[in-house]
Design a protein around this motif. Structure first.
Motif, short mmCIF file in Angstrom:
data_model
loop_
_atom_site.label_atom_id
_atom_site.label_comp_id
_atom_site.label_asym_id
_atom_site.label_seq_id
_atom_site.Cartn_x
_atom_site.Cartn_y
_atom_site.Cartn_z
N LYS A 1 31.40 38.84 15.38
CA LYS A 1 32.41 39.86 15.69
C LYS A 1 31.87 41.27 15.43
CE LYS A 1 36.56 37.03 14.96
NZ LYS A 1 37.75 36.78 14.10
N SER A 2 31.08 41.41 14.36
CA SER A 2 30.46 42.71 14.07
C SER A 2 29.46 43.08 15.16
CB SER A 2 29.73 42.66 12.72
OG SER A 2 30.64 42.45 11.66
N SER A 3 28.66 42.08 15.60
CA SER A 3 27.69 42.33 16.68
C SER A 3 28.41 42.69 17.97
CB SER A 3 26.81 41.09 16.89
OG SER A 3 25.89 41.32 17.94
N LEU A 4 29.52 41.99 18.23
CA LEU A 4 30.31 42.25 19.44
C LEU A 4 30.84 43.68 19.46
CD1 LEU A 4 31.86 41.39 21.99
CD2 LEU A 4 33.65 40.45 20.49
N TRP B 1 21.63 43.67 17.74
CA TRP B 1 20.78 42.52 18.02
C TRP B 1 20.31 41.85 16.72
CZ3 TRP B 1 19.90 47.57 19.20
CH2 TRP B 1 18.85 48.24 18.55
N TYR B 2 20.22 42.62 15.63
CA TYR B 2 19.94 42.01 14.32
C TYR B 2 21.13 41.13 13.91
CZ TYR B 2 15.91 45.10 13.21
OH TYR B 2 14.70 45.73 13.18
N THR B 3 22.34 41.70 14.07
CA THR B 3 23.55 40.98 13.68
C THR B 3 23.73 39.72 14.53
OG1 THR B 3 24.48 43.19 13.34
CG2 THR B 3 25.97 41.35 13.07
N ARG B 4 23.40 39.83 15.78
CA ARG B 4 23.48 38.68 16.69
C ARG B 4 22.57 37.55 16.18
NH1 ARG B 4 25.66 35.11 20.11
NH2 ARG B 4 24.14 34.25 21.54
N LEU B 5 21.33 37.88 15.84
CA LEU B 5 20.41 36.85 15.33
C LEU B 5 20.93 36.23 14.03
CD1 LEU B 5 17.73 35.31 15.46
CD2 LEU B 5 16.64 37.24 14.27
N LYS B 6 21.48 37.08 13.16
CA LYS B 6 22.01 36.56 11.90
C LYS B 6 23.13 35.55 12.16
CE LYS B 6 24.18 37.90 7.52
NZ LYS B 6 24.57 39.01 6.62
N SER B 7 24.01 35.85 13.11
CA SER B 7 25.11 34.93 13.42
C SER B 7 24.57 33.60 13.95
CB SER B 7 26.07 35.56 14.43
OG SER B 7 25.48 35.64 15.72
N GLN B 8 23.51 33.66 14.76
CA GLN B 8 22.93 32.44 15.31
C GLN B 8 22.32 31.58 14.20
OE1 GLN B 8 20.59 34.79 18.25
NE2 GLN B 8 21.23 33.20 19.71
N ILE B 9 21.65 32.25 13.25
CA ILE B 9 21.05 31.51 12.13
C ILE B 9 22.14 30.87 11.28
CG2 ILE B 9 19.67 31.75 10.02
CD1 ILE B 9 18.22 34.10 11.47
N GLN B 10 23.23 31.62 11.00
CA GLN B 10 24.34 31.07 10.21
C GLN B 10 24.94 29.85 10.89
OE1 GLN B 10 26.42 34.90 10.05
NE2 GLN B 10 26.50 34.70 7.81
N ALA B 11 25.10 29.94 12.21
CA ALA B 11 25.68 28.82 12.95
C ALA B 11 24.78 27.60 12.89
CB ALA B 11 25.92 29.23 14.41
N LYS B 12 23.49 27.83 12.99
CA LYS B 12 22.54 26.72 12.96
C LYS B 12 22.49 26.08 11.58
CE LYS B 12 18.45 26.02 15.79
NZ LYS B 12 17.24 26.64 16.39
N LEU B 13 22.79 26.89 10.56
CA LEU B 13 22.85 26.36 9.19
C LEU B 13 24.17 25.64 8.91
CD1 LEU B 13 21.19 29.28 7.19
CD2 LEU B 13 20.41 26.89 7.19
N GLY B 14 25.10 25.71 9.84
CA GLY B 14 26.38 25.03 9.68
C GLY B 14 27.50 25.92 9.18
N ASP B 15 27.21 27.21 8.97
CA ASP B 15 28.23 28.14 8.48
C ASP B 15 28.93 28.79 9.68
OD1 ASP B 15 29.80 29.95 7.13
OD2 ASP B 15 28.13 31.23 6.46
N LYS B 16 29.79 28.03 10.36
CA LYS B 16 30.44 28.54 11.58
C LYS B 16 31.38 29.71 11.27
CE LYS B 16 28.63 25.51 14.43
NZ LYS B 16 29.40 24.45 15.08
N LYS B 17 32.09 29.62 10.15
CA LYS B 17 33.03 30.68 9.79
C LYS B 17 32.27 32.00 9.58
CE LYS B 17 36.62 31.95 6.47
NZ LYS B 17 37.38 31.55 5.24
#
Length: 281
Positions: A253-256, A230-246
């Protein structure tokens, strides 16, 4: 006619329920709440009165287990481990039973607290601690049975029982220094991983400073050897919101993978949906 009789019966039944007689208890309930150092102590008990009777040695026989009050169990609870006569009593709830005598009382801390008075069958394996205490003779009568916590210090206090002309005090020690030092160490060591995670979550959900959110979630992430999905999931959401989709996809994938290992289908689906969405051109 039948309907009228039924209606009258229901009215009488309703009135009977609502009109229950209220009278004072012969042995009213009482509660004692006291903080000793950093330890919370609570006592619930019922208070019988002398009412012209001889108490100890008569109403309360010598050399027999007494419920130490009236009606249901007298119950004491400690929020921390305490020490009595050199023995440790673990934090928790206990019934208090006593065996009074003219020159010595046994005070018993019993594991079960749902007896009405004395247990139907006394179980010695449920005696968690038994200590001796010397009774003191008072120069006055205590009409109503009283339990109190007195002589309070940061490190100890007395659990006191008084009735008729008898006072019995049991000293217990509390781990104030240990608790205080642990609190100091924890506070001075800085925020915990959950604090950083909560801060990151707040900035993300409130559309706040996303760079701070990423910094905080990374700090939370670094404090765990086994990274919570759930930590990794939040990090991915923050990265996406910052524009870092890659970067968001790789983190998701790590969270998955971790969510699949934990068999958390909700997080599996959320990560799969996010990866699919962020992978679109």
């Amino acid at each position: 006619m039948y309907k009228l009789i039924v209606a009258l019966a229901l009215m009488i039944a309703s009135y009977s329920i609502e009109a229950q007689v209220k009278i004072p208890q012969a042995s009213p309930k009482a509660s004692v709440t006291q903080k000793v150092g950093l330890t919370d102590v609570e006592i619930d008990y019922n208070r019988p009165g002398m009412k012209g009777r001889v108490v100890f040695g008569d109403l309360v026989p010598f050399d027999k287990v007494w419920r130490t009050g009236a009606n249901e169990n007298t119950v004491v609870s400690f929020s921390e481990d305490v020490v009595i006569n050199g023995a440790t009593l673990k934090k928790g709830k206990y019934s208090i039973y006593t065996i009074p005598n003219a020159d010595n009382w046994e005070v018993i801390f019993y594991a079960t607290t749902d007896n009405w008075g004395n247990p139907e069958t006394w179980d010695e394996t449920k005696v968690v601690l038994k200590v001796n205490a010397k009774p003191e003779v008072l120069n006055r009568n205590v009409e109503t049975f009283t339990i109190a916590i007195n002589n309070i210090d940061n490190n100890f206090a007395n659990l006191e029982f008084s009735w008729e002309k008898t006072l019995v005090a049991v000293k217990f020690e509390v781990p104030t220094q240990k608790t205080a030092l642990a609190s100091i160490d924890k506070t001075l060591a800085g925020p915990a991983a959950t604090d950083y995670f909560s801060a990151a979550q707040y900035f993300y959900q409130s559309n706040g400073d996303l760079n701070k959110a990423l910094t905080y979630v990374n700090k939370a992430y670094e404090m765990h050897d086994k990274k919570p999905y759930w930590y990794t999931r939040l990090k991915s959401q923050i990265q996406a919101k910052l524009g870092d989709k890659k970067g968001a996809i790789e983190t998701a994938k790590s969270s998955l993978a971790a969510a699949q290992a934990a068999k958390n289908e909700d997080y599996v689906k959320m990560n799969q949906d996010s990866i699919s969405d962020w992978s679109k051109k």
